[in-house]
Structures are given as structure tokens and as C-alpha cells.
Scaffold this motif. Structure first.
Motif, PDB file in Angstrom:
ATOM      1  N   ARG A 133       1.434 -14.267  -3.522  1.00  0.00           N
ATOM      2  CA  ARG A 133       1.300 -13.331  -4.639  1.00  0.00           C
ATOM      3  C   ARG A 133       1.606 -11.919  -4.143  1.00  0.00           C
ATOM      4  O   ARG A 133       0.989 -11.444  -3.191  1.00  0.00           O
ATOM      5  N   VAL A 134       2.562 -11.236  -4.777  1.00  0.00           N
ATOM      6  CA  VAL A 134       2.950  -9.891  -4.393  1.00  0.00           C
ATOM      7  C   VAL A 134       2.367  -8.909  -5.399  1.00  0.00           C
ATOM      8  O   VAL A 134       2.636  -9.010  -6.606  1.00  0.00           O
ATOM      9  N   THR A 135       1.535  -7.977  -4.920  1.00  0.00           N
ATOM     10  CA  THR A 135       0.877  -7.017  -5.796  1.00  0.00           C
ATOM     11  C   THR A 135       0.878  -5.638  -5.145  1.00  0.00           C
ATOM     12  O   THR A 135       0.973  -5.518  -3.919  1.00  0.00           O
ATOM     13  N   PRO A 136       0.753  -4.580  -5.961  1.00  0.00           N
ATOM     14  CA  PRO A 136       0.472  -3.271  -5.368  1.00  0.00           C
ATOM     15  C   PRO A 136      -0.976  -3.231  -4.927  1.00  0.00           C
ATOM     16  O   PRO A 136      -1.794  -4.070  -5.326  1.00  0.00           O
ATOM     17  N   SER A 137      -1.322  -2.255  -4.105  1.00  0.00           N
ATOM     18  CA  SER A 137      -2.716  -2.068  -3.722  1.00  0.00           C
ATOM     19  C   SER A 137      -3.567  -1.860  -4.970  1.00  0.00           C
ATOM     20  O   SER A 137      -3.113  -1.281  -5.970  1.00  0.00           O
ATOM     21  N   LYS A 138      -4.799  -2.339  -4.925  1.00  0.00           N
ATOM     22  CA  LYS A 138      -5.678  -2.181  -6.088  1.00  0.00           C
ATOM     23  C   LYS A 138      -5.921  -0.712  -6.410  1.00  0.00           C
ATOM     24  O   LYS A 138      -6.203  -0.353  -7.544  1.00  0.00           O
ATOM     25  N   ASN A 139      -5.858   0.146  -5.418  1.00  0.00           N
ATOM     26  CA  ASN A 139      -6.058   1.569  -5.670  1.00  0.00           C
ATOM     27  C   ASN A 139      -5.473   2.368  -4.507  1.00  0.00           C
ATOM     28  O   ASN A 139      -5.244   1.841  -3.423  1.00  0.00           O
ATOM     29  N   MET A 140      -5.221   3.632  -4.756  1.00  0.00           N
ATOM     30  CA  MET A 140      -4.760   4.526  -3.704  1.00  0.00           C
ATOM     31  C   MET A 140      -5.529   5.843  -3.830  1.00  0.00           C
ATOM     32  O   MET A 140      -6.045   6.178  -4.889  1.00  0.00           O
ATOM     33  N   GLY A 141      -5.610   6.592  -2.740  1.00  0.00           N
ATOM     34  CA  GLY A 141      -6.389   7.823  -2.802  1.00  0.00           C
ATOM     35  C   GLY A 141      -5.990   8.820  -1.741  1.00  0.00           C
ATOM     36  O   GLY A 141      -5.180   8.530  -0.852  1.00  0.00           O
ATOM     37  N   ILE A 142      -6.595   9.981  -1.845  1.00  0.00           N
ATOM     38  CA  ILE A 142      -6.349  11.075  -0.919  1.00  0.00           C
ATOM     39  C   ILE A 142      -7.672  11.778  -0.641  1.00  0.00           C
ATOM     40  O   ILE A 142      -8.496  11.960  -1.546  1.00  0.00           O
ATOM     41  N   ALA A 143      -7.877  12.156   0.615  1.00  0.00           N
ATOM     42  CA  ALA A 143      -8.993  13.025   0.994  1.00  0.00           C
ATOM     43  C   ALA A 143      -8.408  14.382   1.380  1.00  0.00           C
ATOM     44  O   ALA A 143      -7.509  14.454   2.225  1.00  0.00           O
ATOM     45  N   TYR A 144      -8.900  15.449   0.747  1.00  0.00           N
ATOM     46  CA  TYR A 144      -8.380  16.793   0.999  1.00  0.00           C
ATOM     47  C   TYR A 144      -9.270  17.501   2.006  1.00  0.00           C
ATOM     48  O   TYR A 144     -10.475  17.617   1.818  1.00  0.00           O
ATOM     49  N   ASN A 145      -8.654  17.963   3.086  1.00  0.00           N
ATOM     50  CA  ASN A 145      -9.357  18.653   4.169  1.00  0.00           C
ATOM     51  C   ASN A 145      -9.278  20.157   3.907  1.00  0.00           C
ATOM     52  O   ASN A 145      -8.314  20.822   4.284  1.00  0.00           O
ATOM     53  N   ALA A 146     -10.299  20.715   3.249  1.00  0.00           N
ATOM     54  CA  ALA A 146     -10.246  22.113   2.824  1.00  0.00           C
ATOM     55  C   ALA A 146     -10.241  23.075   4.003  1.00  0.00           C
ATOM     56  O   ALA A 146      -9.666  24.161   3.933  1.00  0.00           O
ATOM     57  N   GLY A 147     -10.881  22.696   5.106  1.00  0.00           N
ATOM     58  CA  GLY A 147     -10.942  23.568   6.271  1.00  0.00           C
ATOM     59  C   GLY A 147      -9.715  23.481   7.161  1.00  0.00           C
ATOM     60  O   GLY A 147      -9.643  24.174   8.173  1.00  0.00           O
ATOM     61  N   TYR A 176       0.835  -1.194   0.000  1.00  0.00           N
ATOM     62  CA  TYR A 176       0.000   0.000   0.000  1.00  0.00           C
ATOM     63  C   TYR A 176       0.875   1.251   0.000  1.00  0.00           C
ATOM     64  O   TYR A 176       1.591   1.507   0.973  1.00  0.00           O
ATOM     65  N   PRO A 177       0.847   2.054  -1.074  1.00  0.00           N
ATOM     66  CA  PRO A 177       1.528   3.350  -1.031  1.00  0.00           C
ATOM     67  C   PRO A 177       0.676   4.350  -0.247  1.00  0.00           C
ATOM     68  O   PRO A 177      -0.546   4.413  -0.420  1.00  0.00           O
ATOM     69  N   GLU A 178       1.296   5.120   0.639  1.00  0.00           N
ATOM     70  CA  GLU A 178       0.571   6.071   1.484  1.00  0.00           C
ATOM     71  C   GLU A 178       1.232   7.441   1.385  1.00  0.00           C
ATOM     72  O   GLU A 178       2.436   7.584   1.607  1.00  0.00           O
ATOM     73  N   VAL A 179       0.436   8.442   1.047  1.00  0.00           N
ATOM     74  CA  VAL A 179       0.926   9.812   0.940  1.00  0.00           C
ATOM     75  C   VAL A 179       0.111  10.701   1.869  1.00  0.00           C
ATOM     76  O   VAL A 179      -1.123  10.691   1.828  1.00  0.00           O
ATOM     77  N   SER A 180       0.792  11.461   2.717  1.00  0.00           N
ATOM     78  CA  SER A 180       0.139  12.437   3.600  1.00  0.00           C
ATOM     79  C   SER A 180       0.742  13.816   3.331  1.00  0.00           C
ATOM     80  O   SER A 180       1.960  13.949   3.172  1.00  0.00           O
ATOM     81  N   LEU A 181      -0.123  14.818   3.289  1.00  0.00           N
ATOM     82  CA  LEU A 181       0.298  16.190   3.050  1.00  0.00           C
ATOM     83  C   LEU A 181      -0.356  17.099   4.071  1.00  0.00           C
ATOM     84  O   LEU A 181      -1.518  16.898   4.429  1.00  0.00           O
ATOM     85  N   LYS A 182       0.371  18.097   4.551  1.00  0.00           N
ATOM     86  CA  LYS A 182      -0.234  19.109   5.417  1.00  0.00           C
ATOM     87  C   LYS A 182       0.411  20.467   5.140  1.00  0.00           C
ATOM     88  O   LYS A 182       1.595  20.567   4.825  1.00  0.00           O
TER      89      LYS A 182
END
Length: 324
Positions: A275-289, A69-75
Motif C-alpha cells: 500500500r502506497v500512501t503519503p505520511s499521515k501528517n507533516m509538521g515543522i518546529a520553529y526555532n525562534a532563538g 514522508y515530505p520533509e521541509v527544512s528552513l533556515k
């Protein structure tokens, strides 16, 4: 089969999800069914009770997946810096030992840490969960999870989903009892004060554009109660949407969220070789406030997201059959 009806039942972790049914039309000159001839539904038909007694071939039980699972966090909290960034690669071992069960054990490997602190820069455990899903009559799915979640929580989580006869409509509920935990490398500390969180909501799916709208009342980790609205459009390899929320004692908040499928889109397995695989999908939720205190929750599984939750929607499957 020639001139005979056919039903294909799709399982997820050996739990039936949907069925695809074809019934030949009398006098139809077409020798085989086309994609548009299949009816997709949560209804499994009467034959499932007999079919499930038949011995399975190539069962997924006891077969190991290593999912990265690739994980990206931004602040954005420092005026002189656009974003502080944390990027992890978090492989998880996933295996099922019986119907509906999944064991997940994950380790978090930091790749880039700019501004997320000393502990976030250390290799440490991630999710460690035991999950059980059952399908009940009347299109009800119940999923219970015990273990260590994200957001530094551990405890138990129970989810329920019910779809109506008009399959565009569904209701869902969720309740969790968790306490705090913290990893400093592989040194674990935990708290004993538990917090209860819950959510109750309704969903509507508009098949023409594969748009899902949901409205929920929720209680978050600090005890504040609120309302949340989500509007999401699902595509073959992505889900994109917006959300808005308002809780007592907190300012209104919202933003956008997306999930993107990661290639390769098809996976093969050779016997019991992991079986070695990447995550089926990755995503981000943007906290506008830029809210950091209220509206806090957790996920009970690393693969829990808006795209995965929609993957067995009959209307979504039907649209993919027509547009393939």
C-alpha cells in the motif's frame, strides 16, 4: 449486540491501545448505541485475555506499507536571503513480522536544495530501524528502537510511557545511546564515540479543549542538561503548540510547532499488495532563538511526532465521537 454490552479494542501494530465500551441502560428505548454512549479508556477490561486467543482475520502482519514522508527544512542565516530551503520526498518501507515489531527502511530524495550543501543534494538512506513495542500491566508501554536515526545519529533508543488511573495524567521517560554517522550519497562513515541522552517528564491533558501540557528535564547530545515545557492543542486534522526550553550554558530558546494531517484521511488495503500512501501528517518546529549548537536531539522513527503520539488518547477519541 441487542441489549448486550459491547467492547471494541483498538490495536496498533497488534499491540492493544484503548477500548471503547458500551453498556445498554435498562429501559432504554434507543435500539442502538449512539456515539456519545461509548466510554473510551486505556482499560481493556477482563475480556481481552480471552479475546486475544481467538484467531485474527485480515492481520496486518507481513503486509507492506510504502509511506512517503515530505520533509521541509528552513533556515535564516544570511542577511541578504530570507530563507534557505531544503525539500525532500522520503519514501519508507514499513512492515511488521510479529506483534509490536516494525521494520522501517527509508531513502531520502532531494527535490529542492538551496543552501544546505552538497551532501544534502544527493539521494541517500534515511531511517533504517527495527522497533519493538510491548504493553505491560498498569498501562505501561515500552518501545525500544535500534538502527539509524535522523540528525546523523545511529544507536539505540528506549522509551517508556505510563498513564495513571486518572487518565489525564501520565509520566514518560526516554534514554538513548547514539554515535555520529554521515551519508555522502550511499557512502557511509560513522564514529564510535557514543553520547547518552535522556528525558524524564510529566504530562497533563485538559479534555475540554484537547490541550496537552508537558514538563521535562532532559540531557541533549552535547551533554548539557535542561528543562523543556510544551503546550499543544490537538484538533482532528492538526496539532499546534508552543515550546520553551532552558539548558545550562545556553540561552533560553523556544518557538512553535505544528503537525497537519495529509489527505486522503482513509486508506484501503488489498491483500498483500504493498500500500502506497503519503505520511499521515507533516509538521515543522520553529526555532525562534535560531539556536544551532545546543538543545540537539534526534527522532528514532520517521512517524514520531506530537500528532501521532496523541492519536490514541482516550479523551481525544471521545471528543471526536461527540463532534463527528
Amino acid at each position: 449486540p441487542d441489549k448486550k454490552p459491547c467492547r471494541v479494542i483498538v490495536l496498533d501494530n497488534n499491540v492493544p491501545q484503548i477500548s471503547l465500551y458500551y453498556k445498554p441502560i435498562i429501559g432504554d428505548s434507543v435500539p442502538e448505541a449512539s456515539r456519545r454512549d461509548w466510554n473510551v479508556s486505556y482499560d481493556l477490561g477482563g475480556t481481552w485475555k480471552e479475546a486475544r486467543k481467538i484467531g485474527r482475520k485480515n492481520s496486518s502482519l507481513f503486509k507492506v506499507d510504502v509511506v512517503v514522508y515530505p520533509e521541509v527544512s528552513l533556515k535564516n542565516l544570511i542577511i541578504t536571503q530570507i530563507y534557505q530551503v531544503l525539500f525532500n520526498l522520503s519514501p519508507a518501507v514499513e512492515v511488521s513480522f510479529w506483534k509490536g515489531m516494525r521494520l522501517t527502511a527509508q531513502v531520502v530524495i532531494p527535490v529542492y536544495n538551496d543552501g544546505y550543501g552538497r551532501r544534502a543534494g544527493k539521494v541517500h538512506p534515511g531511517f533504517l530501524t527495527l522497533q519493538q513495542t510491548v504493553r505491560l500491566p498498569y498501562n505501561i508501554w515500552v518501545t525500544g528502537t535500534l538502527g539509524m536515526f535522523n540528525a546523523e545519529r545511529y544507536g539505540g533508543d528506549l522509551r517508556l510511557l505510563h498513564t495513571f488511573k486518572d487518565e489525564r495524567f501520565s509520566v514518560e521517560g526516554r534514554i538513548g545511546l547514539t554515535a555520529t554517522q554521515r551519508w555522502d550519497g550511499f557512502e557511509w562513515t560513522y564514529g564510535t564515540k557514543t553520547r547518552m541522552t535522556w528525558a524524564l517528564g510529566a504530562n497533563f491533558y485538559y479534555p475540554h479543549y484537547n490541550v496537552q501540557a508537558s514538563l521535562k528535564v532532559e540531557q541533549y547530545l552535547l551533554g548539557e542538561k535542561g528543562v523543556r515545557f510544551d503546550l499543544i492543542r490537538h484538533f482532528r486534522y492538526a496539532s499546534i503548540g508552543f515550546y520553551a526550553m532552558k539548558a545550562e550554558g545556553a540561552s533560553a530558546n523556544g518557538g512553535f510547532r505544528f503537525q497537519v494531517a495529509l489527505p486522503p484521511y482513509k486508506y484501503k488495503r488489498k491483500g498483500y499488495i504493498p500500500r502506497v500512501t503519503p505520511s499521515k501528517n507533516m509538521g515543522i518546529a520553529y526555532n525562534a532563538g535560531n539556536e544551532q549548537y545546543y538543545y540537539r536531539g534526534y527522532r528514532a522513527n520517521p512517524g514520531e511526532n506530537i500528532m501521532q503520539n496523541n492519536s490514541f488518547n482516550p479523551y481525544f477519541i471521545k471528543s471526536e465521537l461527540l463532534n463527528f
